[in-house]
Design an enzyme around this catalytic site. Structure first.
Site, mmCIF file in Angstrom:
data_model
loop_
_atom_site.group_PDB
_atom_site.id
_atom_site.type_symbol
_atom_site.label_atom_id
_atom_site.label_comp_id
_atom_site.label_asym_id
_atom_site.label_seq_id
_atom_site.Cartn_x
_atom_site.Cartn_y
_atom_site.Cartn_z
ATOM 1 N N ARG A 1 37.250 33.559 36.281
ATOM 2 C CA ARG A 1 38.101 32.813 35.352
ATOM 3 C C ARG A 1 37.396 32.520 34.023
ATOM 4 N NH1 ARG A 1 42.365 30.640 38.214
ATOM 5 N NH2 ARG A 1 42.811 29.207 36.526
ATOM 6 N N GLU B 1 46.619 52.592 29.506
ATOM 7 C CA GLU B 1 45.823 51.867 30.489
ATOM 8 C C GLU B 1 44.385 52.401 30.517
ATOM 9 O OE1 GLU B 1 45.962 49.214 31.971
ATOM 10 O OE2 GLU B 1 44.634 49.379 33.685
ATOM 11 N N ASN C 1 40.595 22.513 33.069
ATOM 12 C CA ASN C 1 41.043 23.884 32.816
ATOM 13 C C ASN C 1 42.381 23.797 32.099
ATOM 14 O OD1 ASN C 1 41.682 26.637 32.912
ATOM 15 N ND2 ASN C 1 42.716 26.374 34.867
ATOM 16 N N GLY C 2 42.490 24.441 30.943
ATOM 17 C CA GLY C 2 43.743 24.401 30.188
ATOM 18 C C GLY C 2 43.457 24.112 28.730
ATOM 19 N N HIS D 1 52.054 61.868 13.303
ATOM 20 C CA HIS D 1 52.642 60.856 12.404
ATOM 21 C C HIS D 1 51.574 59.929 11.810
ATOM 22 C CE1 HIS D 1 56.706 62.105 13.294
ATOM 23 N NE2 HIS D 1 56.406 62.094 14.581
ATOM 24 N N LYS E 1 41.054 50.193 29.702
ATOM 25 C CA LYS E 1 39.902 50.091 30.605
ATOM 26 C C LYS E 1 38.616 50.381 29.845
ATOM 27 C CE LYS E 1 41.266 48.282 33.192
ATOM 28 N NZ LYS E 1 42.607 47.889 33.438
ATOM 29 N N LYS F 1 39.418 36.732 33.986
ATOM 30 C CA LYS F 1 40.377 37.417 34.854
ATOM 31 C C LYS F 1 41.772 36.811 34.767
ATOM 32 C CE LYS F 1 41.322 40.336 38.191
ATOM 33 N NZ LYS F 1 41.406 41.738 37.779
ATOM 34 N N CYS G 1 39.492 28.446 32.867
ATOM 35 C CA CYS G 1 38.204 28.060 33.376
ATOM 36 C C CYS G 1 38.400 27.854 34.862
ATOM 37 C CB CYS G 1 37.749 26.761 32.729
ATOM 38 S SG CYS G 1 37.742 26.865 30.936
ATOM 39 N N TRP H 1 35.494 29.350 30.145
ATOM 40 C CA TRP H 1 35.859 30.412 29.195
ATOM 41 C C TRP H 1 36.225 29.658 27.919
ATOM 42 C CZ3 TRP H 1 40.349 31.945 26.482
ATOM 43 C CH2 TRP H 1 40.278 33.216 25.913
ATOM 44 N N GLU I 1 37.738 47.549 27.343
ATOM 45 C CA GLU I 1 37.422 46.319 28.040
ATOM 46 C C GLU I 1 35.996 46.278 28.578
ATOM 47 O OE1 GLU I 1 40.322 45.985 31.185
ATOM 48 O OE2 GLU I 1 40.289 43.806 31.089
HETATM 49 O O1 M6R Z 1 47.158 38.489 35.819
HETATM 50 P P1 M6R Z 1 47.969 39.333 34.878
HETATM 51 O O2 M6R Z 1 48.348 40.633 35.493
HETATM 52 O O3 M6R Z 1 49.163 38.621 34.337
HETATM 53 O O4 M6R Z 1 46.997 39.621 33.675
HETATM 54 C C1 M6R Z 1 47.437 40.272 32.525
HETATM 55 C C2 M6R Z 1 46.264 40.717 31.681
HETATM 56 O O5 M6R Z 1 45.526 39.623 31.263
HETATM 57 C C3 M6R Z 1 45.347 41.673 32.448
HETATM 58 O O6 M6R Z 1 46.041 42.770 32.939
HETATM 59 C C4 M6R Z 1 44.193 42.145 31.576
HETATM 60 O O7 M6R Z 1 44.683 42.955 30.560
HETATM 61 C C5 M6R Z 1 43.162 42.857 32.444
HETATM 62 N N1 M6R Z 1 41.865 42.355 32.173
HETATM 63 C C6 M6R Z 1 43.179 44.316 32.277
HETATM 64 O O8 M6R Z 1 42.168 44.958 32.985
#
Ligand code: M6R
Length: 606
Positions: free
Chosen positions: A27, A479, A100-101, A502, A483, A601, A2, A74, A486
């Site tokens: 966040r 990746e 936060n936590g 497989h 994307k 994020k 958060c 969050w 996400e």
């Molecule tokens: O801040 P970080 O690179 O450690 O974050 C890792 C993942 O949470 C981050 O890469 C997440 O998968 C992204 N939202 C991907 O776009």
């Protein structure tokens, strides 16, 4: 995960808190709230949804106050409802706090407090803190009560407290969750991340773990969790050359995709010399001495960057490298040898899983952290760190930090190679020259974004996608798939081309879209066969390959091409198409691209 902000000073606190929360929305954005003291009473305004909704409400009420705390959430414990929105309070509404936590022992504490007749009004773990403090305040003065309270809590917390009976007091606490404090001309600021307050201050105190900030009007002191006063130096804030604005782009994500050439230039510049073929990314030689194994710890997109990096480290540096998801590492029962070097990759530098993983080997093994945030927890807890110079990445979907991490891993592996005499000078110079060309080649790919936009309009209604790649482009497929999932909420999965037969090939039916990352490289012949196998079974092929590859073109329904490049460098270009493809599909589907549902994020919970 958060964001929390606090302000006490001469300005209207509401403007500063709202501005700070807007910057911290990356966040979490499930709900947002503020609290302040008015006529010795705690007032709270809380809204489900984004900070803009909270702002509307605050504007309507025309609130003016000089001290307040705020929170953007969050949700972890309790749904994203209004009742669960921070700030939270005690039974008598004399305390308000933001958190936060995660409080791991909250259930045990909640039961104890319930037995003492405390009434709870939310399902959050946070609320127990308010009641625990209330209980302590019945017996002890305020400072002792804070100490007693925080020393019982297990887990991670950055906290800000205000008190109805002490309107000039604000207390901040940090344990395992980031918190920054700053002061300028008698005004005081707290934030989870410097980005929340960097408009107002030039210097800040990046609080170390187990720190309490006691702010009384404009006087402040720092204490440890035993109550002993301590000194923390203020640090200059590096203002980035990248702006936290959309600069005419519809979304931060698109802006950040287009910033990649610049982010790579900034990340690699001054770290190598082509003339004499040397690399110096600013880490000590001793880190590589005697190592016989490298383990990379990371999550999500950073994990994919690590996978690409492992090919560089093995091929250029000649050191066996494995990449482990940080969230899985704690379960391993391993006695790591001293000769294993750890590399932690995290753009935010706050990912709890990665932080926990490096703590497991800290003090025993050498660790290098790669992050984009200078004062982050991972940066500070690693013996050595190297920064990507991307500027803030606001979109939840990571793009420019990914390619910059890969660029840094490329240089790191060449530095390792140089030290171990694995590659000769000529070979190193050749690779550096190729790397230097990447930003311009990336610009060439970005110039073709309208082609991707057009094909996205053809595919955006598909309900699932398969991605395949081989060797160094297998992580690119992973990746690209991440994307798409996400930001568009379309189910997709990535496989090594060799794995289709497989099992996953049974998913392929007439019209199944298959994205194949197949540039000219050592795996090309094999992936062509994999594409062929999929096409025979009805898949629609969207390929990313090398310009002039007529064989790939003949198998593809749509083909996007990159210029011929060194096979180790193709991921820098192939990923740009995959990022743009995900972006334009999501745009067509009308979802919130920069802040996709359920995500945040910075993932500061395990
Ligand atoms: O801040 P970080 O690179 O450690 O974050 C890792 C993942 O949470 C981050 O890469 C997440 O998968 C992204 N939202 C991907 O776009």
């Amino acid at each position: 995960m958060c964001g929390i902000v606090g302000y006490m000073g001469k300005e209207n606190a509401m403007d500063i808190i709202i501005n700070g929360l807007k910057h911290l929305e990356y966040r979490g954005y499930d709900s947002a709230g503020v609290a302040f003291v008015e006529k010795k009473k705690i007032k709270k305004i809380r809204e489900k949804g984004k900070v803009d909704l909270l702002k509307k409400e605050i504007d309507k009420l025309k609130i003016i106050t000089h001290s307040a705390i705020g929170h953007t959430r969050w949700a972890t414990h309790g749904s994203p409802s209004k009742e669960n929105t921070h700030p939270h309070s005690d039974c008598k509404n004399k305390i308000a706090l933001v958190h936060n936590g995660i409080i791991e022992n909250y259930l045990e504490l909640k039961n104890l407090l319930k037995s003492k007749k405390h009434k709870f009004s939310s399902d959050t773990d946070t609320e127990v803190i308010a009641h625990l403090l209330e209980e302590n305040l019945k017996h002890y003065p305020i400072f002792d009560s804070i100490l007693n309270t925080i020393n019982i809590l297990k887990g991670s917390f950055a906290l800000l407290f205000i008190f109805a009976d002490y309107p000039e007091l604000m207390i901040g606490v940090r344990k395992n969750s980031p918190l920054v404090f700053a002061e300028k001309d008698g005004d005081s600021f707290f934030s989870s991340d410097i980005i929340g307050i960097s408009t107002y201050v030039d210097r800040a105190y990046f609080l170390e773990d187990e720190t309490i900030v006691f702010l009384n009007k404009s006087k402040f002191s720092f204490f440890d969790f035993k109550g002993a006063e301590k000194k923390i130096p203020a640090k200059r804030i590096e203002k980035s050359s990248f702006f936290i604005e959309k600069k005419g782009f519809k979304h931060f994500m698109l802006k950040e995709i287009f910033e990649q050439p610049e982010a790579i230039r900034e990340t690699i510049q001054d770290r190598y010399s082509i003339e004499d073929g040397t690399i110096n990314i600013g880490i000590d030689k001793s880190l590589f001495e005697g190592i016989d194994k490298i383990k990379i710890l990371s999550c999500g997109t950073s994990y994919h960057a690590g996978l690409i990096g492992s090919y560089f480290l093995e091929s250029f540096g000649g050191v066996e490298t494995s990449v482990i998801l940080s969230s899985e590492y704690p379960y391993k029962e391993l006695k790591e040898k001293e000769t294993t070097l750890f590399i932690a990759i995290s753009q935010s530098g706050e990912t709890a899983d990665t932080l926990k993983a490096i703590r497991k080997v800290k003090g025993k093994n050498r660790i290098i952290a790669i992050t984009n945030v200078p004062e982050s927890s991972i940066t500070r807890e690693s013996d050595n760190y190297v920064l990507t110079h991307c500027g803030p990445e606001i979109s939840v979907a990571a793009t420019k930090t990914f390619t910059s991490q890969v660029a840094l891993l490329f240089l790191l592996s060449l530095q390792l190679s140089q030290q171990k005499n694995a590659l000769n000078k000529k070979e190193i110079i050749k690779l550096l020259e190729e790397l230097r060309k990447i930003p311009v080649q990336m610009e060439g790919v970005l110039n073709k974004s309208s082609l991707i936009e057009k094909s996205a309009s053809k595919f955006y209604q598909k309900e699932n996608f398969l991605y395949i790649g081989r060797w160094i482009n297998y992580p690119v497929a992973m990746e690209g798939s991440l994307k798409l999932k996400e930001i568009s909420y379309i189910f997709s999965e990535a496989y090594s081309g060799g794995q289709l037969k497989h099992g996953p090939i049974s998913l392929i039916d007439e019209g199944t879209p298959l994205i194949a990352i197949a540039p000219e490289d050592r795996a090309k012949v094999k992936i062509l066969s994999n594409i062929e196998e999929a096409k025979t079974r009805g898949a629609e092929i969207i390929s990313i390959g090398t310009k002039g590859d007529s064989e790939l073109l003949s198998l593809s329904d749509v083909m996007f091409s990159i210029p011929p490049v060194n096979e180790f460098l193709s991921p820098f270009l192939t990923i740009v198409y995959a990022q743009l493809f995900a972006y334009y599909i999501a745009l067509r589907r009308g979802v919130d691209i920069d802040q996709p549902r359920n995500l945040a994020k910075s993932v500061t919970v395990e």
